[in-house]
Design a protein around this motif. Structure first.
Motif, PDB file in Angstrom:
ATOM      1  N   SER A 198     -19.432  28.133 -44.902  1.00  8.99           N
ATOM      2  CA  SER A 198     -19.583  26.684 -44.856  1.00  8.99           C
ATOM      3  C   SER A 198     -20.419  26.215 -46.035  1.00  8.99           C
ATOM      4  N   ASN A 199     -20.220  24.971 -46.406  1.00  9.99           N
ATOM      5  CA  ASN A 199     -20.930  24.390 -47.529  1.00  9.99           C
ATOM      6  C   ASN A 199     -22.328  23.995 -47.080  1.00  9.99           C
ATOM      7  N   VAL A 200     -23.346  24.460 -47.770  1.00 10.68           N
ATOM      8  CA  VAL A 200     -24.720  24.183 -47.350  1.00 10.68           C
ATOM      9  C   VAL A 200     -25.353  23.048 -48.146  1.00 10.68           C
ATOM     10  N   VAL A 201     -24.636  22.494 -49.117  1.00  9.76           N
ATOM     11  CA  VAL A 201     -25.190  21.389 -49.891  1.00  9.76           C
ATOM     12  C   VAL A 201     -24.446  20.085 -49.623  1.00  9.76           C
ATOM     13  N   GLN A 202     -23.270  20.153 -49.025  1.00 14.98           N
ATOM     14  CA  GLN A 202     -22.530  18.965 -48.638  1.00 14.98           C
ATOM     15  C   GLN A 202     -21.763  19.263 -47.360  1.00 14.98           C
ATOM     16  N   ALA A 203     -21.751  18.315 -46.450  1.00 13.49           N
ATOM     17  CA  ALA A 203     -21.029  18.501 -45.196  1.00 13.49           C
ATOM     18  C   ALA A 203     -19.555  18.768 -45.472  1.00 13.49           C
ATOM     19  N   ASP A 204     -18.978  19.651 -44.666  1.00 15.18           N
ATOM     20  CA  ASP A 204     -17.589  20.062 -44.840  1.00 15.18           C
ATOM     21  C   ASP A 204     -16.756  19.549 -43.670  1.00 15.18           C
TER      22      ASP A 204
END
Length: 329
Positions: free
Chosen positions: A15-21
């Motif tokens: 999962s992307n930890v800098v922008q919501a996915d």
């Protein structure tokens, strides 16, 4: 719609930890199955639902019997009381109403930060999505107010469409390339959002405030008290481990995306001053919520957000503590 893992857990390794996915937020639907959003105030929505209302009408729960009045539905006649008193009586029921649940999501520049786990902005988005899925699962309507230099209002909407609309708004709003460059006219963006929230959260709503609460000041207390008068409110403080204890002694470069500075905690005195600053902040947030009778849940950037919400709500007894002067329902 993407397939969901059988366990309902999100694979945080990809999962992307800098922008919501988008896919991740959709997958949280299964993780929200055991998330219960309780309420101590009767709902006031005009739509039928699963929560008791201050309004009286036809519903499932008998409330009382009263004397018959012209225009009353004869199907509600209470024949036992009528026979006993010799005067016609009708049954009055407590009508069940739908309850709006609104998430206030802080996406100001300071939320685009983490030293471990995911950005605070992503954690806030995950929490908002979980709250949204739990809301519609219980037959309620979910809405939101996102603020990140501007305000994006989402009026409460029921069903899966309501959550998907929220997810579509959260993903671009958590883009660091946009959020980090936003500026505010003043430091009271949280207060401005709380004031606007009263347009979105109608009386009787359940409101979740997702923020790190670094923008609180004296006016915040007034806004929260006003909001708390007519709504149930839960505060979720999102924090990074660096805000609970200083890093190992040393000098660390830090940046806000535009400027770079040095965080110097090489000396004991500097580390103590660092610890006092954050301890004072956490104390101020906790004291503010206690004064406003608002439960405070704390979620770390490394936490499983679903577990933190579930445990936090369960440990508070109910999701909402009655305000001073109110009695628990």
């Amino acid at each position: 719609m993407p397939q969901e893992p059988a366990s309902g857990a999100v694979d945080t390794r990809t999962s992307n930890v800098v922008q919501a996915d988008t896919n991740e937020l959709i997958q949280l639907r299964l993780a929200a199955r055991n998330l219960t959003l309780d309420s101590s105030k009767p709902a006031r929505s005009v739509l039928a639902g699963a929560h008791r209302s201050r309004f009286r009408g036809r519903g499932m729960d008998y409330l009382e019997s009263r004397g018959y009045q012209p225009g009353d539905d004869i199907r509600n006649m209470d024949w036992r009381v009528t026979a006993r008193s010799g005067h016609p009586h009708v049954k009055v029921y407590e009508e069940e109403r739908e309850r709006p649940v609104v998430s206030l999501v802080d996406l100001s520049p300071g939320m685009f930060f983490a030293t471990r786990g995911a950005f605070k902005s992503v954690v806030a988005a995950r929490a908002a999505a979980l709250i949204g899925w739990a809301t519609v699962r219980h037959g309620d309507r979910c809405g939101a107010l996102l603020f990140n230099g501007g305000h994006h209002e989402l009026r409460p909407m029921g069903g899966q469409r309501g959550v998907l609309r929220l997810i579509r708004a959260l993903v671009p709003a958590t883009d660091p390339s946009r959020g980090m460059v936003l500026t505010h006219n003043d430091d009271n963006h949280l207060n401005g959002a709380l004031e606007r929230l009263r347009r979105v959260a109608r009386p009787g709503s359940l409101v979740f405030i997702l923020s790190d609460f670094y923008a609180i000041n004296n006016d915040t207390h007034r806004h929260l008290k006003e909001l708390r008068k007519h709504n149930d409110v839960v505060a979720c403080q999102i924090f990074d481990v660096l805000e609970t204890e200083p890093p190992p002694p040393g000098r660390y470069p830090v940046t806000n995306g535009e400027q770079t500075s040095i965080l110097d905690v090489s000396q004991r005195e500097q580390r103590e001053r660092y610890a006092r600053y954050f301890a004072h902040h956490h104390h101020a947030v906790r004291e503010l919520m206690q004064q406003c009778a608002i439960p405070l849940l704390r979620i770390s950037t490394t936490d499983n957000v679903a577990d933190s919400l579930r445990n936090g709500l369960a440990n508070s007894g109910r999701a909402v503590t009655p305000a001073v002067g109110e009695s628990a329902a």
